[in-house]
Design a protein around this motif. Sequence first.
Motif, PDB file in Angstrom:
ATOM      1  N   LEU A   1       2.369  -8.543   9.832  1.00 18.48           N
ATOM      2  CA  LEU A   1       1.776  -9.576   8.998  1.00 18.48           C
ATOM      3  C   LEU A   1       1.886  -9.355   7.513  1.00 18.48           C
ATOM      4  O   LEU A   1       1.695 -10.261   6.729  1.00 18.48           O
ATOM      5  N   ILE A   2       2.182  -8.183   7.120  1.00 13.04           N
ATOM      6  CA  ILE A   2       2.253  -7.912   5.688  1.00 13.04           C
ATOM      7  C   ILE A   2       3.261  -6.805   5.481  1.00 13.04           C
ATOM      8  O   ILE A   2       3.437  -5.952   6.358  1.00 13.04           O
ATOM      9  N   LYS A   3       3.914  -6.829   4.349  1.00 13.85           N
ATOM     10  CA  LYS A   3       4.856  -5.754   4.067  1.00 13.85           C
ATOM     11  C   LYS A   3       4.039  -4.520   3.703  1.00 13.85           C
ATOM     12  O   LYS A   3       3.138  -4.599   2.867  1.00 13.85           O
TER      13      LYS A   3
ATOM     14  N   ALA B   1       3.518   3.709   0.694  1.00 18.44           N
ATOM     15  CA  ALA B   1       3.012   4.061   2.030  1.00 18.44           C
ATOM     16  C   ALA B   1       4.183   4.148   2.997  1.00 18.44           C
ATOM     17  O   ALA B   1       4.260   5.073   3.816  1.00 18.44           O
ATOM     18  N   ALA B   2       5.111   3.198   2.892  1.00 17.50           N
ATOM     19  CA  ALA B   2       6.275   3.195   3.784  1.00 17.50           C
ATOM     20  C   ALA B   2       7.105   4.462   3.561  1.00 17.50           C
ATOM     21  O   ALA B   2       7.570   5.096   4.510  1.00 17.50           O
ATOM     22  N   ARG B   3       7.244   4.839   2.284  1.00 19.15           N
ATOM     23  CA  ARG B   3       8.017   6.049   1.970  1.00 19.15           C
ATOM     24  C   ARG B   3       7.307   7.275   2.558  1.00 19.15           C
ATOM     25  O   ARG B   3       7.930   8.138   3.153  1.00 19.15           O
ATOM     26  N   PHE B   4       5.990   7.304   2.400  1.00 18.37           N
ATOM     27  CA  PHE B   4       5.229   8.445   2.919  1.00 18.37           C
ATOM     28  C   PHE B   4       5.381   8.535   4.439  1.00 18.37           C
ATOM     29  O   PHE B   4       5.604   9.613   4.986  1.00 18.37           O
TER      30      PHE B   4
ATOM     31  N   GLU C   1      -3.675   1.410  -3.454  1.00 18.04           N
ATOM     32  CA  GLU C   1      -3.099   0.482  -2.474  1.00 18.04           C
ATOM     33  C   GLU C   1      -2.387   1.250  -1.354  1.00 18.04           C
ATOM     34  O   GLU C   1      -2.527   0.940  -0.174  1.00 18.04           O
ATOM     35  N   GLU C   2      -1.662   2.274  -1.751  1.00 22.23           N
ATOM     36  CA  GLU C   2      -0.959   3.080  -0.742  1.00 22.23           C
ATOM     37  C   GLU C   2      -1.956   3.705   0.242  1.00 22.23           C
ATOM     38  O   GLU C   2      -1.763   3.653   1.464  1.00 22.23           O
ATOM     39  N   LEU C   3      -3.027   4.296  -0.297  1.00 23.23           N
ATOM     40  CA  LEU C   3      -4.010   4.961   0.568  1.00 23.23           C
ATOM     41  C   LEU C   3      -4.664   3.960   1.523  1.00 23.23           C
ATOM     42  O   LEU C   3      -4.857   4.234   2.706  1.00 23.23           O
ATOM     43  N   ALA C   4      -5.003   2.781   0.998  1.00 23.22           N
ATOM     44  CA  ALA C   4      -5.632   1.759   1.835  1.00 23.22           C
ATOM     45  C   ALA C   4      -4.674   1.331   2.949  1.00 23.22           C
ATOM     46  O   ALA C   4      -5.075   1.177   4.112  1.00 23.22           O
ATOM     47  N   HIS C   5      -3.409   1.174   2.614  1.00 26.08           N
ATOM     48  CA  HIS C   5      -2.436   0.771   3.632  1.00 26.08           C
ATOM     49  C   HIS C   5      -2.281   1.855   4.700  1.00 26.08           C
ATOM     50  O   HIS C   5      -2.196   1.555   5.896  1.00 26.08           O
TER      51      HIS C   5
ATOM     52  N   ASP D   1      -3.653  -8.457   8.687  1.00 21.87           N
ATOM     53  CA  ASP D   1      -3.763  -9.914   8.680  1.00 21.87           C
ATOM     54  C   ASP D   1      -4.934 -10.281   7.758  1.00 21.87           C
ATOM     55  O   ASP D   1      -6.080  -9.937   8.049  1.00 21.87           O
ATOM     56  N   PRO D   2      -4.664 -10.973   6.648  1.00 20.68           N
ATOM     57  CA  PRO D   2      -5.744 -11.241   5.684  1.00 20.68           C
ATOM     58  C   PRO D   2      -6.894 -12.060   6.283  1.00 20.68           C
ATOM     59  O   PRO D   2      -8.005 -12.018   5.781  1.00 20.68           O
TER      60      PRO D   2
END
Length: 496
Positions: free
Chosen positions: A5-7, A12-15, A99-103, A335-336
């Motif tokens: 649902l979201i990119k 985060a993706a790199r981590f 944002e990264e940590l939340a994701h 999903d928002p």
Amino acid sequence: METTLIKLNENAARFVSKPKKMFISGRWVDAVSGKTFETRNPATGDLITSVPEGDKADIDLAVRAARHAFDEGPWRTLKPYDRSKLLLKLADLFEENAEELAHLETLDNGAPLSMTKHYPGGAAENIRYYAGWTTKITGETVPVSVPGKVFNYTRKEPIGVCGQIIPWNGPLMMAVWKLSTALATGNTVVLKPAENTPLTALRIGELVQEAGFPDGVVNIVTGFGSTAGQSLVDHPLVDKIAFTGSTAVGKQIMKSSSANLKKVSLELGGKSAHIVFADADYEKALQNAANAILLNSGQVCVAGSRLFVEKKIYDNFMSDLADYTKNYKLGNGFDPSANLGPLISAKQKERVLGYLDLGRDEGAEMLVGGNAADGLENGYFVKPTVLANVNNSMRIAQEEIFGPVVSGIPFTDIDEVIKLANQTEYGLGGGVNTTDIRKAHLVAEGLRTGSVWVNTYNLIDPASPFGGYKQSGLGRENGAESIDLYTETKSVWINL
Ligand code: TAP
């Protein structure tokens, strides 16, 4: 990596995509055994990545690194103000990488992004609170009455090497609560995150390194409770264990820690009472009752899972609460539109469904929910469930379910409800809804719990102590009291 649902945040993706290592003595290493284990997205069941399976050998390396950093490293002699600066830098890094940590948290734990987006800021607040304490941890001058001229004073000193073991239900905040106090008070740490949620802990390790903490001050070992966790508890060079998790494991930890009399602090399970008097602000009470049980899909240690409602409004209130659950939309945390995530694992889902079967067998009435929410991308979803006709002695009213399941129990008066609320082995949280200030204070005094919320629920702040009475724990985290959990008091006598 795309979620459905979201990119996923780019960092985060790199981590996620880089090989995962553990953090020992300032280095990123594989498990000595070379073994790894998987971590999965609870909203989809998909594999996220694999992390090292640390066990006894890795714990031994980590404990020795923490021991060295405490006994011989620069940490011990670092000025309190410099410790504070490191913590403040760490807090800044939480915000910079929010944002990264939340994701990562939503991906690994399943909690909706609408919730996890507040975690990094909350973490930074907690760390800054304890950064402020570093320069304010003082002893006392003591007016002793021994013969002669003698001066006595006390010093507050770090305990030493702290093993910290945390659960999966709020992995980022649990790690921060543990680290911030231990570091502010000058201890060194070996942290073992839950096997279901290792990601944010490992990312925190990177932030600790970036902030500039000396090697070995923080070590992070991913692994299983029965091997890595137990080895940490058994290790003779560990001075203290701080544990958050189930009461059953907490008891086991106390037993094992007795071998070298480690200091032990425990934040354990709960079966908290949430009380609604007929005079309460009805709409507010409905909202509080729903929030008390549905936050994080009920996977909250203080979840208001026993809902005591005054008899004269019981039927209406329970039926309106069942209706109110329509405000919650189950779904993938990315999903928002979803404000209710999955349970952490297939095992936890089965456990909660087992309790729903038990509730049926015990004669509870399911006003809403009562089963899994299937068809949601193979995730571990259970519908919000409101049970009526429950009495306080049923197993569903006594055992911690750790899911979105609330048991409604009617009561007649304040004395009865205080008595019923206290009829549990737990004593973590409790709530009361009333417009009568007298009732509010009497319930606040009467509940044998570490927290009581009046006309609200689930409020937590770094400055306010948190922990449990009875089998809900030992000691208090947060606030000034937490400083005591991580310091020894030394009495110094000087013959003048
Ligand atoms: P547990 O099964 O007790 O696990 C908690 C942690 O302990 C995990 O890291 C686990 O590793 C580890 N562990 C398991 N067995 C161990 C052992 N023998 N020695 C050392 N460590 C061991 O709890 P859970 O299911 O993850 O979490 C849910 C429980 O935590 C609930 O009861 C909840 O109320 C409680 N909780 C309490 C609070 C507070 S503040 N009171 C906050 C959050 C949660 P694995 O992950 O490998 O099993």
